[in-house]
Write an enzyme that holds these catalytic residues in place. Structure first.
Site, PDB file in Angstrom:
ATOM      1  N   GLY A 218     -34.717 -22.766  24.255  1.00  0.00           N
ATOM      2  CA  GLY A 218     -34.935 -22.300  25.613  1.00  0.00           C
ATOM      3  C   GLY A 218     -35.154 -23.479  26.550  1.00  0.00           C
ATOM      4  O   GLY A 218     -35.466 -23.304  27.723  1.00  0.00           O
ATOM      5  N   GLU A 259     -35.168 -25.234  17.663  1.00  0.00           N
ATOM      6  CA  GLU A 259     -33.724 -25.248  17.401  1.00  0.00           C
ATOM      7  C   GLU A 259     -32.933 -25.352  18.696  1.00  0.00           C
ATOM      8  O   GLU A 259     -32.261 -24.417  19.092  1.00  0.00           O
ATOM      9  CB  GLU A 259     -33.324 -24.014  16.586  1.00  0.00           C
ATOM     10  CG  GLU A 259     -34.026 -22.765  17.053  1.00  0.00           C
ATOM     11  CD  GLU A 259     -33.910 -21.607  16.099  1.00  0.00           C
ATOM     12  OE1 GLU A 259     -34.068 -21.817  14.885  1.00  0.00           O
ATOM     13  OE2 GLU A 259     -33.662 -20.492  16.571  1.00  0.00           O
ATOM     14  N   PRO A 260     -32.992 -26.497  19.328  1.00  0.00           N
ATOM     15  CA  PRO A 260     -32.281 -26.673  20.588  1.00  0.00           C
ATOM     16  C   PRO A 260     -30.787 -26.933  20.383  1.00  0.00           C
ATOM     17  O   PRO A 260     -30.399 -27.621  19.443  1.00  0.00           O
ATOM     18  CB  PRO A 260     -32.945 -27.926  21.186  1.00  0.00           C
ATOM     19  CG  PRO A 260     -33.432 -28.696  20.002  1.00  0.00           C
ATOM     20  CD  PRO A 260     -33.751 -27.696  18.924  1.00  0.00           C
ATOM     21  N   GLY A 261     -29.996 -26.366  21.257  1.00  0.00           N
ATOM     22  CA  GLY A 261     -28.575 -26.687  21.290  1.00  0.00           C
ATOM     23  C   GLY A 261     -28.286 -27.426  22.579  1.00  0.00           C
ATOM     24  O   GLY A 261     -28.085 -28.647  22.612  1.00  0.00           O
ATOM     25  N   ARG A 298     -17.247 -21.284  30.643  1.00  0.00           N
ATOM     26  CA  ARG A 298     -18.601 -20.978  31.108  1.00  0.00           C
ATOM     27  C   ARG A 298     -18.691 -20.641  32.603  1.00  0.00           C
ATOM     28  O   ARG A 298     -19.429 -19.729  32.975  1.00  0.00           O
ATOM     29  CB  ARG A 298     -19.568 -22.120  30.768  1.00  0.00           C
ATOM     30  CG  ARG A 298     -19.614 -22.404  29.269  1.00  0.00           C
ATOM     31  CD  ARG A 298     -20.711 -23.378  28.904  1.00  0.00           C
ATOM     32  NE  ARG A 298     -22.014 -22.764  28.895  1.00  0.00           N
ATOM     33  CZ  ARG A 298     -22.944 -22.915  29.813  1.00  0.00           C
ATOM     34  NH1 ARG A 298     -22.715 -23.707  30.839  1.00  0.00           N
ATOM     35  NH2 ARG A 298     -24.088 -22.306  29.727  1.00  0.00           N
ATOM     36  N   TYR A 302     -20.254 -17.056  32.655  1.00  0.00           N
ATOM     37  CA  TYR A 302     -21.677 -17.017  33.009  1.00  0.00           C
ATOM     38  C   TYR A 302     -21.947 -17.436  34.446  1.00  0.00           C
ATOM     39  O   TYR A 302     -23.103 -17.517  34.848  1.00  0.00           O
ATOM     40  CB  TYR A 302     -22.483 -17.983  32.122  1.00  0.00           C
ATOM     41  CG  TYR A 302     -22.344 -17.797  30.649  1.00  0.00           C
ATOM     42  CD1 TYR A 302     -22.676 -16.581  30.050  1.00  0.00           C
ATOM     43  CD2 TYR A 302     -21.908 -18.834  29.844  1.00  0.00           C
ATOM     44  CE1 TYR A 302     -22.569 -16.423  28.682  1.00  0.00           C
ATOM     45  CE2 TYR A 302     -21.805 -18.688  28.469  1.00  0.00           C
ATOM     46  CZ  TYR A 302     -22.131 -17.479  27.891  1.00  0.00           C
ATOM     47  OH  TYR A 302     -22.028 -17.329  26.553  1.00  0.00           O
ATOM     48  N   CYS A 328      -2.811 -17.881  33.831  1.00  0.00           N
ATOM     49  CA  CYS A 328      -2.282 -16.805  34.667  1.00  0.00           C
ATOM     50  C   CYS A 328      -3.301 -15.699  34.841  1.00  0.00           C
ATOM     51  O   CYS A 328      -3.095 -14.545  34.460  1.00  0.00           O
ATOM     52  CB  CYS A 328      -0.977 -16.296  34.088  1.00  0.00           C
ATOM     53  SG  CYS A 328       0.286 -17.548  34.277  1.00  0.00           S
ATOM     54  N   GLU A 329      -4.444 -16.071  35.336  1.00  0.00           N
ATOM     55  CA  GLU A 329      -5.547 -15.182  35.670  1.00  0.00           C
ATOM     56  C   GLU A 329      -6.454 -16.035  36.537  1.00  0.00           C
ATOM     57  O   GLU A 329      -6.348 -17.255  36.518  1.00  0.00           O
ATOM     58  CB  GLU A 329      -6.323 -14.791  34.404  1.00  0.00           C
ATOM     59  CG  GLU A 329      -5.929 -13.450  33.864  1.00  0.00           C
ATOM     60  CD  GLU A 329      -6.744 -13.052  32.659  1.00  0.00           C
ATOM     61  OE1 GLU A 329      -7.921 -12.732  32.856  1.00  0.00           O
ATOM     62  OE2 GLU A 329      -6.188 -13.060  31.564  1.00  0.00           O
ATOM     63  N   TYR A 356     -21.561 -25.366  24.390  1.00  0.00           N
ATOM     64  CA  TYR A 356     -20.857 -24.096  24.605  1.00  0.00           C
ATOM     65  C   TYR A 356     -19.593 -24.264  25.434  1.00  0.00           C
ATOM     66  O   TYR A 356     -19.244 -23.398  26.228  1.00  0.00           O
ATOM     67  CB  TYR A 356     -21.793 -23.056  25.250  1.00  0.00           C
ATOM     68  CG  TYR A 356     -23.094 -22.911  24.495  1.00  0.00           C
ATOM     69  CD1 TYR A 356     -23.102 -22.262  23.269  1.00  0.00           C
ATOM     70  CD2 TYR A 356     -24.271 -23.465  24.970  1.00  0.00           C
ATOM     71  CE1 TYR A 356     -24.271 -22.161  22.536  1.00  0.00           C
ATOM     72  CE2 TYR A 356     -25.443 -23.362  24.239  1.00  0.00           C
ATOM     73  CZ  TYR A 356     -25.438 -22.701  23.026  1.00  0.00           C
ATOM     74  OH  TYR A 356     -26.591 -22.610  22.308  1.00  0.00           O
TER      75      TYR A 356
HETATM   76  C1  LIG Z   1     -28.160 -20.155  20.513  1.00  0.00           C
HETATM   77  C2  LIG Z   1     -29.380 -20.288  19.754  1.00  0.00           C
HETATM   78  C3  LIG Z   1     -30.175 -21.433  19.914  1.00  0.00           C
HETATM   79  C4  LIG Z   1     -29.867 -22.556  20.876  1.00  0.00           C
HETATM   80  O1  LIG Z   1     -30.055 -22.198  22.193  1.00  0.00           O
HETATM   81  P1  LIG Z   1     -29.905 -23.306  23.378  1.00  0.00           P
HETATM   82  O2  LIG Z   1     -30.132 -22.555  24.617  1.00  0.00           O
HETATM   83  O3  LIG Z   1     -28.537 -23.875  23.283  1.00  0.00           O
HETATM   84  O4  LIG Z   1     -30.917 -24.352  23.124  1.00  0.00           O
HETATM   85  C5  LIG Z   1     -31.304 -21.508  19.118  1.00  0.00           C
HETATM   86  N1  LIG Z   1     -31.636 -20.532  18.248  1.00  0.00           N
HETATM   87  C6  LIG Z   1     -30.894 -19.424  18.079  1.00  0.00           C
HETATM   88  C7  LIG Z   1     -31.301 -18.399  17.091  1.00  0.00           C
HETATM   89  C8  LIG Z   1     -29.752 -19.262  18.843  1.00  0.00           C
HETATM   90  O5  LIG Z   1     -29.025 -18.146  18.680  1.00  0.00           O
END
Ligand SMILES: *Cc1c(COP(=O)(O)O)cnc(C)c1O
Length: 406
Positions: A218, A259-261, A298, A302, A328-329, A356
């Protein structure tokens, strides 16, 4: 990694291209771990779905990260990248019991987010340690309110179902070794996140053999100047204090996991595309690039705002452009953006293209997915080739209508 580097990369590997700066990924990782440096046992599990290139996973491994995965395929990518299965957590939603069992066999930590599967899994495999994903029903409402919304979210086991959850655990005799939450909302208001953490702590008290608490992600990153982002340092200080208190109360040092992405890879990525055409209409000047939502969806999916810079003419006089793709959209990347004067053939760089972006790319309009390049130690390294025609037809089965009886 400056504009000239990006221009050279586009010349060497073609346009469009995704380029990732390893140094930025590293500094984000360091920032997060520094904020929690007082935690004895910290685990940063990188969310693979944000950017799943194996070389990126290997970079994460070299930094000391584990992985957060949402499919067995992501688990396999992680294993291929050399991760120990014990450093991978699998947090699926809506997958089959069979897939969860398969992942269990690979030695990966599983995380279950619904009572039905929990009961079936616990009955069959009472000895396998399982983490439980709860839904604390907390989300930020505005900037200051705490609202207990999200009641209809499909993720996690509702905290209102804890009694049922406890009955399943008792009846099956299963071993719960972690409690997890990932609300999906942004940690902008730290107090809201801490409030949700209290719910996680309350839930955790019901289980005697926990090894870790996983606070999900988050972390918000800025997309444009002036955007608010998570104050990681303040967050680290406050959650650390609270976590340590909880461990004392619980009677054991637990591992704190995140668990950051997006936080790790979003800002590290640039998407470089070439302007094919400038189209002046009565009201708008369009800059049409050699890409579309097949490569970067994105903004359309979004409404996310990726800053766009003209790296071929960064000092040009700013003008207003709508940057669009060749699909073509309708595929508008940015409406009425102030960008340094664009000529046909110029290269544009899109910011925040690490998370993403490539992972959501497709072959729509039968276009190739672009190359991916890692900028590492001052050099460009190709980490995924641009696709070719062969890739489009590889799995297609061509019927011969002269011989097939219909
Ligand atoms: C997508 C996801 C994340 C990563 O979220 P970010 O907003 O990219 O940090 C972490 N944990 C779970 C379970 C997710 O589905």
């Amino acid at each position: 990694m400056n504009n000239q580097d990006l221009i050279k990369i586009a010349a060497d590997f073609g346009s469009p291209a995704y380029v990732y700066d390893a140094e930025k990924i590293t500094s984000q990782y360091d920032r997060l771990t520094s904020a929690f440096s007082n935690i004895e046992s910290l685990r940063i599990n990188y969310a693979v779905k944000a950017l799943s290139n194996i070389s990126i996973l290997k970079l994460m491994k070299s930094l000391g990260a584990g992985l957060d995965t949402v499919s067995i395929q992501e688990v396999k990518l992680g294993l291929k990248a050399g991760f120990d299965p014990s450093h991978i957590i699998y947090t699926p939603n809506g997958v089959s019991l069979e897939e969860i069992e398969e992942v269990t066999k690979l030695g990966v930590q599983i995380n279950i987010d619904n009572l039905s599967i929990l009961e079936q899994f616990g009955t069959m495999h009472p000895k396998v340690p399982v983490c439980i994903r709860i839904n604390p029903h907390v989300m930020a409402g505005g900037n200051t309110n705490i609202s207990v919304g999200h009641i209809d979210s499909k993720f996690g086991i509702s905290i209102h179902q804890i009694p049922h959850l406890l009955r399943i655990v008792e009846n099956t005799g299963m071993n719960i070794n972690g409690i997890h939450m990932h609300t999906g909302s942004d940690i902008l208001d730290i107090e809201v996140f801490l409030y949700a953490s209290e719910i996680l702590f309350d839930t955790a008290k019901h289980f005697k053999d926990l090894e870790f608490l996983d606070f999900g992600s988050g972390f918000k990153v800025p997309y444009k100047p002036g955007d608010i982002e998570t104050n990681i340092e303040e967050f680290g200080e406050k959650l650390t204090r609270r976590f340590k208190d909880f461990c004392k109360e619980y009677g054991r040092e637990l591992t704190l996991a995140f668990e950051p992405g997006k936080f790790l890879v979003s800002e590290a990525g640039k998407f470089v595309a070439k302007v094919n055409v400038i189209k002046q209409t009565t009201s708008t000047v369009f800059a049409g690039v050699d890409s579309g939502f097949n490569h970067l969806i994105r903004p359309m999916l979004y409404g996310s705002n990726h800053e766009i810079h003209n790296i071929s003419n960064p000092d040009g006089k700013p003008r207003f452009y709508s940057v669009v793709g060749y699909i073509c959209e309708t595929d508008t990347f940015g409406n009425n953006r102030r960008i340094a004067e664009i000529k046909e053939g110029d290269l544009l760089a899109f910011n925040n293209a690490g998370a993403y972006c490539f992972t959501m790319a497709s072959n729509y309009n039968s276009r190739y997915r672009p190359a991916e390049v890692l900028w590492y130690n001052g050099e460009a390294h190709l980490i995924r080739k641009r696709e070719e025609f062969e890739d489009l037809v590889r799995n297609q089965v061509e019927l011969d209508f002269d011989t097939v009886k219909v």
